[in-house]
Write a protein that holds these residues in place. Structure first.
Motif, PDB file in Angstrom:
ATOM      1  N   ALA A  24     124.616 -18.911   2.031  1.00 23.33           N
ATOM      2  CA  ALA A  24     125.983 -18.130   1.343  1.00 23.33           C
ATOM      3  C   ALA A  24     125.880 -18.298  -0.295  1.00 23.33           C
ATOM      4  O   ALA A  24     126.164 -17.684  -0.947  1.00 23.33           O
ATOM      5  N   ALA A  25     125.703 -19.800  -0.681  1.00 22.58           N
ATOM      6  CA  ALA A  25     125.885 -20.224  -1.953  1.00 22.58           C
ATOM      7  C   ALA A  25     124.694 -19.122  -2.591  1.00 22.58           C
ATOM      8  O   ALA A  25     124.886 -18.649  -3.701  1.00 22.58           O
ATOM      9  N   TRP A  26     123.518 -19.300  -2.099  1.00 23.53           N
ATOM     10  CA  TRP A  26     122.364 -18.543  -2.807  1.00 23.53           C
ATOM     11  C   TRP A  26     122.620 -17.071  -2.865  1.00 23.53           C
ATOM     12  O   TRP A  26     122.442 -16.560  -3.812  1.00 23.53           O
ATOM     13  N   GLU A  30     122.852 -14.837  -6.271  1.00 21.88           N
ATOM     14  CA  GLU A  30     122.227 -13.551  -6.250  1.00 21.88           C
ATOM     15  C   GLU A  30     122.999 -12.429  -6.474  1.00 21.88           C
ATOM     16  O   GLU A  30     122.748 -11.456  -7.207  1.00 21.88           O
ATOM     17  N   SER A  31     124.237 -12.119  -5.865  1.00 20.17           N
ATOM     18  CA  SER A  31     125.018 -11.297  -6.077  1.00 20.17           C
ATOM     19  C   SER A  31     125.530 -11.155  -7.191  1.00 20.17           C
ATOM     20  O   SER A  31     125.761  -9.915  -7.830  1.00 20.17           O
ATOM     21  N   HIS A  32     126.164 -12.157  -7.776  1.00 19.97           N
ATOM     22  CA  HIS A  32     126.492 -12.281  -9.259  1.00 19.97           C
ATOM     23  C   HIS A  32     125.528 -11.818 -10.012  1.00 19.97           C
ATOM     24  O   HIS A  32     125.927 -11.101 -10.993  1.00 19.97           O
ATOM     25  N   GLY A  33     124.163 -12.287 -10.018  1.00 20.54           N
ATOM     26  CA  GLY A  33     123.215 -11.962 -10.858  1.00 20.54           C
ATOM     27  C   GLY A  33     123.089 -10.260 -11.074  1.00 20.54           C
ATOM     28  O   GLY A  33     122.796  -9.643 -11.997  1.00 20.54           O
ATOM     29  N   TYR A  34     122.882  -9.803  -9.685  1.00 17.27           N
ATOM     30  CA  TYR A  34     123.081  -8.136  -9.559  1.00 17.27           C
ATOM     31  C   TYR A  34     123.985  -7.774 -10.273  1.00 17.27           C
ATOM     32  O   TYR A  34     123.858  -6.382 -10.946  1.00 17.27           O
ATOM     33  N   ILE A  35     125.191  -7.971  -9.774  1.00 12.09           N
ATOM     34  CA  ILE A  35     126.373  -7.321 -10.484  1.00 12.09           C
ATOM     35  C   ILE A  35     126.454  -7.411 -12.079  1.00 12.09           C
ATOM     36  O   ILE A  35     126.751  -6.408 -12.778  1.00 12.09           O
ATOM     37  N   SER A  36     126.107  -8.745 -12.377  1.00 12.13           N
ATOM     38  CA  SER A  36     125.892  -8.909 -14.011  1.00 12.13           C
ATOM     39  C   SER A  36     125.071  -7.983 -14.620  1.00 12.13           C
ATOM     40  O   SER A  36     125.315  -7.432 -15.721  1.00 12.13           O
ATOM     41  N   VAL A  54     134.079  -6.484  -5.184  1.00 14.85           N
ATOM     42  CA  VAL A  54     134.692  -7.433  -4.020  1.00 14.85           C
ATOM     43  C   VAL A  54     133.788  -7.180  -2.562  1.00 14.85           C
ATOM     44  O   VAL A  54     133.431  -8.081  -1.997  1.00 14.85           O
ATOM     45  N   ASN A  55     133.610  -5.830  -2.376  1.00 14.98           N
ATOM     46  CA  ASN A  55     133.155  -5.632  -0.938  1.00 14.98           C
ATOM     47  C   ASN A  55     131.488  -5.987  -1.049  1.00 14.98           C
ATOM     48  O   ASN A  55     131.001  -6.476  -0.046  1.00 14.98           O
ATOM     49  N   PHE A  56     131.006  -5.926  -2.019  1.00 16.09           N
ATOM     50  CA  PHE A  56     129.609  -6.362  -2.189  1.00 16.09           C
ATOM     51  C   PHE A  56     129.500  -7.859  -2.152  1.00 16.09           C
ATOM     52  O   PHE A  56     128.745  -8.223  -1.361  1.00 16.09           O
ATOM     53  N   TYR A  57     130.493  -8.795  -2.709  1.00 16.27           N
ATOM     54  CA  TYR A  57     130.228 -10.140  -2.492  1.00 16.27           C
ATOM     55  C   TYR A  57     130.550 -10.458  -0.976  1.00 16.27           C
ATOM     56  O   TYR A  57     129.876 -11.266  -0.516  1.00 16.27           O
ATOM     57  N   MET A  58     131.627  -9.733  -0.442  1.00 20.24           N
ATOM     58  CA  MET A  58     132.242 -10.078   0.947  1.00 20.24           C
ATOM     59  C   MET A  58     131.064  -9.869   1.893  1.00 20.24           C
ATOM     60  O   MET A  58     130.621 -10.435   2.771  1.00 20.24           O
ATOM     61  N   ALA A  59     130.169  -8.699   1.680  1.00 23.38           N
ATOM     62  CA  ALA A  59     129.443  -8.172   2.573  1.00 23.38           C
ATOM     63  C   ALA A  59     127.996  -9.063   2.486  1.00 23.38           C
ATOM     64  O   ALA A  59     127.356  -9.401   3.458  1.00 23.38           O
ATOM     65  N   ASN A  60     127.824  -9.586   1.328  1.00 25.79           N
ATOM     66  CA  ASN A  60     126.449 -10.356   1.151  1.00 25.79           C
ATOM     67  C   ASN A  60     126.677 -11.921   1.252  1.00 25.79           C
ATOM     68  O   ASN A  60     125.618 -12.627   1.373  1.00 25.79           O
ATOM     69  N   SER A  61     127.726 -12.500   0.966  1.00 21.86           N
ATOM     70  CA  SER A  61     127.908 -13.769   0.976  1.00 21.86           C
ATOM     71  C   SER A  61     129.059 -14.530   1.866  1.00 21.86           C
ATOM     72  O   SER A  61     129.047 -15.573   2.592  1.00 21.86           O
TER      73      SER A  61
END
Length: 122
Positions: A24-26, A30-36, A54-61
């Motif tokens: 989940a941390a990884w 990665e999600s933060h890097g993608y959004i950035s 928010v939905n992207f973070y929730m679905a991925n981690s």
């Protein structure tokens, strides 16, 4: 100092919870890097896309954090409830046509309830 044995299944649940937490941390990094990178390329803006981000973070981690918490809690519950070695459960098979002394009729159950109710009235 007394040593308590930890049930094997409890250890397995703790390990799985730890692995899910690491994943989940990884995934969050990665999600933060993608959004950035999407923001840097002006493909997405924060205003108006809050729900999608928010939905992207929730679905991925976030779901993996929830699963890790559930597995950790199950491991803790198993550790708290396990007292000593695992007990063996045996089931006796009842022969066809025989009646057990534990068998009761529906009428006797009603009488037992009525007697209990009379004895426990205030």
């Amino acid at each position: 100092m007394s040593k308590k044995k930890i049930h094997v299944l409890s250890i397995v649940l703790y390990v799985l919870a730890g692995l899910l937490t690491l994943y989940a941390a990884w995934a969050a990094v990665e999600s933060h890097g993608y959004i950035s990178s999407m923001m840097e390329q002006n493909q997405i803006s924060v205003s108006g896309s809050e729900y999608d981000i928010v939905n992207f973070y929730m679905a991925n981690s976030a779901q993996y954090v929830l699963f890790a918490v559930i597995l950790g809690t199950l491991g803790w519950m198993l550790q708290r409830n396990a007292s000593g070695p695992a007990s063996h459960v045996t089931f006796a098979r009842q022969q066809a046509g025989s009646t057990s002394s534990n068998d009761r009729s529906v009428e006797s159950d009603g009488e037992d309830f009525e007697e209990w109710f009379r004895n426990n009235q205030n």
